[in-house]
Design a protein around this motif. Structure first.
Motif, PDB file in Angstrom:
ATOM      1  N   PRO A   1     -53.939 -29.384 -72.705  1.00  0.00           N
ATOM      2  CA  PRO A   1     -53.131 -30.614 -72.760  1.00  0.00           C
ATOM      3  C   PRO A   1     -52.966 -31.259 -71.385  1.00  0.00           C
ATOM      4  O   PRO A   1     -53.020 -32.476 -71.257  1.00  0.00           O
ATOM      5  CB  PRO A   1     -51.784 -30.132 -73.297  1.00  0.00           C
ATOM      6  CG  PRO A   1     -52.079 -28.880 -74.023  1.00  0.00           C
ATOM      7  CD  PRO A   1     -53.240 -28.247 -73.324  1.00  0.00           C
ATOM      8  N   LEU A   2     -52.790 -30.422 -70.358  1.00  0.00           N
ATOM      9  CA  LEU A   2     -52.630 -30.989 -69.018  1.00  0.00           C
ATOM     10  C   LEU A   2     -53.945 -31.550 -68.502  1.00  0.00           C
ATOM     11  O   LEU A   2     -53.964 -32.424 -67.645  1.00  0.00           O
ATOM     12  CB  LEU A   2     -52.112 -29.924 -68.050  1.00  0.00           C
ATOM     13  CG  LEU A   2     -50.667 -29.507 -68.274  1.00  0.00           C
ATOM     14  CD1 LEU A   2     -50.284 -28.411 -67.306  1.00  0.00           C
ATOM     15  CD2 LEU A   2     -49.756 -30.710 -68.092  1.00  0.00           C
TER      16      LEU A   2
ATOM     17  N   LEU B   1     -48.152 -22.238 -63.521  1.00  0.00           N
ATOM     18  CA  LEU B   1     -47.924 -22.559 -64.930  1.00  0.00           C
ATOM     19  C   LEU B   1     -48.545 -21.491 -65.820  1.00  0.00           C
ATOM     20  O   LEU B   1     -47.958 -21.066 -66.808  1.00  0.00           O
ATOM     21  CB  LEU B   1     -48.535 -23.921 -65.265  1.00  0.00           C
ATOM     22  CG  LEU B   1     -47.853 -25.136 -64.670  1.00  0.00           C
ATOM     23  CD1 LEU B   1     -48.514 -26.403 -65.176  1.00  0.00           C
ATOM     24  CD2 LEU B   1     -46.390 -25.146 -65.005  1.00  0.00           C
TER      25      LEU B   1
ATOM     26  N   ARG C   1     -52.407 -24.296 -75.260  1.00  0.00           N
ATOM     27  CA  ARG C   1     -51.082 -24.925 -75.243  1.00  0.00           C
ATOM     28  C   ARG C   1     -50.707 -25.507 -73.880  1.00  0.00           C
ATOM     29  O   ARG C   1     -49.880 -26.394 -73.783  1.00  0.00           O
ATOM     30  CB  ARG C   1     -50.019 -23.899 -75.657  1.00  0.00           C
ATOM     31  CG  ARG C   1     -49.986 -23.663 -77.135  1.00  0.00           C
ATOM     32  CD  ARG C   1     -48.953 -24.547 -77.802  1.00  0.00           C
ATOM     33  NE  ARG C   1     -47.600 -24.134 -77.450  1.00  0.00           N
ATOM     34  CZ  ARG C   1     -46.519 -24.850 -77.704  1.00  0.00           C
ATOM     35  NH1 ARG C   1     -46.637 -26.011 -78.288  1.00  0.00           N
ATOM     36  NH2 ARG C   1     -45.333 -24.412 -77.366  1.00  0.00           N
ATOM     37  N   VAL C   2     -51.277 -24.971 -72.812  1.00  0.00           N
ATOM     38  CA  VAL C   2     -50.863 -25.414 -71.475  1.00  0.00           C
ATOM     39  C   VAL C   2     -52.002 -26.111 -70.735  1.00  0.00           C
ATOM     40  O   VAL C   2     -51.875 -27.263 -70.330  1.00  0.00           O
ATOM     41  CB  VAL C   2     -50.345 -24.221 -70.632  1.00  0.00           C
ATOM     42  CG1 VAL C   2     -49.970 -24.692 -69.238  1.00  0.00           C
ATOM     43  CG2 VAL C   2     -49.164 -23.559 -71.319  1.00  0.00           C
TER      44      VAL C   2
END
Ligand SMILES: Nc1ncnc2c1ncn2[C@@H]1O[C@H](COP(=O)(O)OP(=O)(O)O)[C@@H](O)[C@H]1O
Ligand SMILES: [Mg+2]
Lengths: 366, 280
Positions: free
Chosen positions: B192-193, B171, B188-189
């Protein structure tokens, strides 16, 4: 769009050397497939082209420009990963728009590009869903959508179809070939599946142990495999390789004696072998016919596929042999069978595995 | 499915749970009972489980006995939130670095962090006192916040690092290929995850902060107005008598806000502890 040149790329992880001096010239708008067994360095080479991995030595030149030390974006590449690498918390729209958001593109421009990509990939009515709500094939398309919005010069695919089931894989193969035609872009595609390579590629790079075995069109590889490795990798079912010895050499070819004593005069380049040399004779299963005199094979297993009957057996002193015969051929398991093969369809490989070039084989059909 | 049990197994599981919960909840229950009893009942023999003069008087009287009680409760929560916030600010980038980047002495550093975890603050009270005095932080909120943050950072890094490592590397590589910077990718990645993981770590840090503030408060702070609840509870110990019932009432009221927060976060906690489901 652009050409892609690799110039003497080598790569080591610590003391393990995984890529050896790889040089390739890929043309503009070409669809090139890297194919080879698992662990041969395909992904590593692709990641070096992408800029995710640094080559130990060598140059990467895209569109005539040396990009060996450039950021992926400045190289003008985009990549589709084997696992799709979709962001599970973002909608399909945001996944596709991600590279554009990074670029801070204005909203209208971004929206039109996302919509266009979605239209090409038939995702228009899926834009508000999350990746988790999509099927495997749809996820694959989202990953492709994310790679096309940036209009890259070179597309890189790392085994994009390997997570799909067989039927879907066939469909996606066709879709990808279509996409290549529509986008008119240079594409590099990695796979371990020779069927994908044969069906999609303009040209195929066969990799083995971090070296390029051969670089050519699918039919070139089929008719003129440069090495035993390529010969046995390309083609379904695999080529038969029969141990043999050279019984005579002249300008028109070599006389070989196959395991089991059968002699054949084969029209291949003969300058590099001499009497008594050990060689291997390659015969493709689809190039044999049932006949009265020739190779004697005892049939062990018979697979009737309808159109063809795949026959597995042994010849001579137990060398395994496979033949693809007509669907309703009169064969039975446990019986003996005589097969004939045209000398011009035989391949000969020397003790190093290098081919003796066939002289009578079809010249290259483009 | 895996979670199909026989009747006997279910009975066994519930029995174990019951024993376990009894040990954890009985003190709270006894606290509550004690807070309802008039003071003289507490010393009455034989022990009476129930009597008619139970009342909530202690819950009113405690504010009179210890006028600053509200302030103490606020201080407790304020200090814990500050410690949690500051700790997370340090832990997030550090844990990400330990999860993803290669740098010299990475494993050695992690080992040292684990080693630091073995010490309780108590061992280091005297040197800490000198440090805080030099910095002029004694008798301020910072005297209780700074050491709290320092002791919780290692735990936080260890917890969050293992969580971040479960997020598929591809990712981030995809984001990198698309031109995203590390910070953009983190924002952004990755984060949040990692939200469930962040909540788990945040809660663990909060509990840690709540638990250790007592020690720092009684050693580094003499200002009454700044004391957290555990230190403030000492004021229920009077010259002649200890008003146990009021103390228990105050303690219960003090942990109430924390319990309410936990109730809301519970579903994230469960999600976070069973994580690893990030991979598609
Ligand atoms: N990051 C890495 N560190 C060490 N060895 C690696 C790394 N990545 C790949 N390799 C090794 O390089 C070889 C080629 O790997 P890879 O390119 O992934 O093969 P393929 O994609 O053809 O299956 C393998 O032997 C693998 O173990
Ligand atoms: Mg691979």
């Amino acid at each position: 769009m652009a050409t892609l040149d690799l110039n003497a790329i080598s790569k080591s992880f610590g003391s393990a050397k995984v890529l050896h001096d790889i040089s390739l010239a890929i043309e503009d708008k070409e669809f090139v497939v890297f194919v080879g067994p698992s662990g041969c360095g395909k992904s590593t080479l692709l990641r070096i082209i992408a800029g995710l991995e640094e080559a130990t030595s060598g140059l990467i030149i895209i569109g005539g420009e040396d990009v060996s030390n450039a950021h992926p974006v400045d190289r003008g590449i985009s990549m589709v990963f084997q696992s799709y690498a979709l962001y599970p918390h973002l909608s399909v729209y945001e996944n596709i728009a991600f590279p554009l958001r990074v670029q801070k593109l204005d909203a209208a421009d971004m929206d039109s590009r996302v919509q266009k990509a979605a239209a090409i990939l038939q995702l228009t009515d899926k834009l508000q869903l999350k990746p988790g709500q999509l099927s495997g094939g749809q996820r694959q398309r989202v990953a492709i959508g994310r790679s096309i919005v940036r209009n890259p010069k070179v597309f890189l695919f790392d085994e994009p179809l390997s997570n799909l089931d067989a039927a879907l894989r066939g469909d996606m193969r066709v879709e990808l070939s279509q996409l290549h035609r529509e986008l008119d872009a240079t594409m590099v595609y990695v796979t371990h599946d020779q069927v994908e390579a044969m069906t999609m590629a303009d040209r195929i790079v066969v990799l083995n142990g971090g070296r390029v075995e051969q670089f050519g069109t699918p039919m070139e590889l089929y008719h003129h495999p440069a090495t035993k490795f390529v010969a046995s990798f390309i083609g379904q079912p695999n080529m038969n390789l029969i141990p043999a010895s050279v019984a005579g050499v002249d300008a028109s070819g070599v006389m070989v004696e196959l395991d089991g004593g059968h002699r054949m005069a084969l029209p291949v380049a003969s300058s590099t072998v001499s009497m008594g040399d050990k060689v291997e004779v390659g015969i493709r299963p689809e190039h044999v016919n049932m006949g009265d005199s020739g190779l004697d094979i005892s049939v062990n297993v018979l697979e009737r596929l309808g159109g063809t009957s795949i026959t597995y057996g042994t010849i001579g002193n137990g060398t395994r042999f496979c033949a693809a015969l007509p669907g309703d051929a009169a064969i039975e398991e446990g019986r003996n069978l005589t097969l004939c093969v045209a000398p011009e369809n035989c391949h000969v490989f020397d003790a190093n595995g290098d081919v003796l070039r066939r002289q009578a084989a079809p010249e290259m059909v483009a | 499915m895996m979670d199909r049990y026989t009747k006997l197994q279910i009975v066994g599981i519930y029995a174990c749970l019951a024993i376990f919960l009894t040990f954890i909840l009985l003190p709270f229950f006894e606290m509550f009972m004690a807070s309802l009893r008039p003071l003289e009942h507490l010393f009455r023999s034989p022990y009476q489980f129930w009597s008619d003069d139970f009342s909530f008087d202690a819950y009113k009287q405690m504010w009179v006995t210890v006028p600053l009680l509200g302030r103490y409760i606020f201080n407790s929560i304020y200090i814990s939130f500050m410690v949690t916030g500051l700790t997370m600010i340090f832990v997030v980038p550090a844990a990400y670095a330990f999860a993803r980047l290669q740098f010299p002495f990475k494993n050695a550093t992690l080992g040292i962090f684990l080693g630091v975890n073995m010490f309780t603050g108590a061992v280091l009270l005297i040197p800490l006192y000198r440090v805080l005095r030099t910095l002029g932080l004694l008798n301020t909120y910072w005297a209780m916040i700074v050491p709290g943050v320092a002791f919780l950072i290692p735990t936080g890094i260890w917890l969050l690092r293992s969580y971040l490592e479960k997020i598929p590397r591809e990712l981030e590589e995809a984001a990198f290929v698309d031109g995203a910077s590390r910070l953009y990718t983190l924002r952004r990645v990755v984060l949040p995850l990692a939200t469930p993981g962040l909540i788990v770590v945040g809660v663990a840090v909060f509990i840690g902060a709540y638990a250790q503030q007592f020690l720092f408060a009684i050693t580094f702070n003499q200002t009454r107005e700044l004391q957290p609840l555990p230190a403030g509870l000492y004021e229920f110990i009077g010259y002649q008598s200890v008003t146990w019932n009021e103390m228990m009432a105050a303690a219960l009221v003090g942990v109430l806000p924390v319990m309410i927060i936990f109730l809301f976060l519970q579903k994230y906690l469960v999600a976070g502890l069973t994580a690893g489901a990030v991979k598609e």
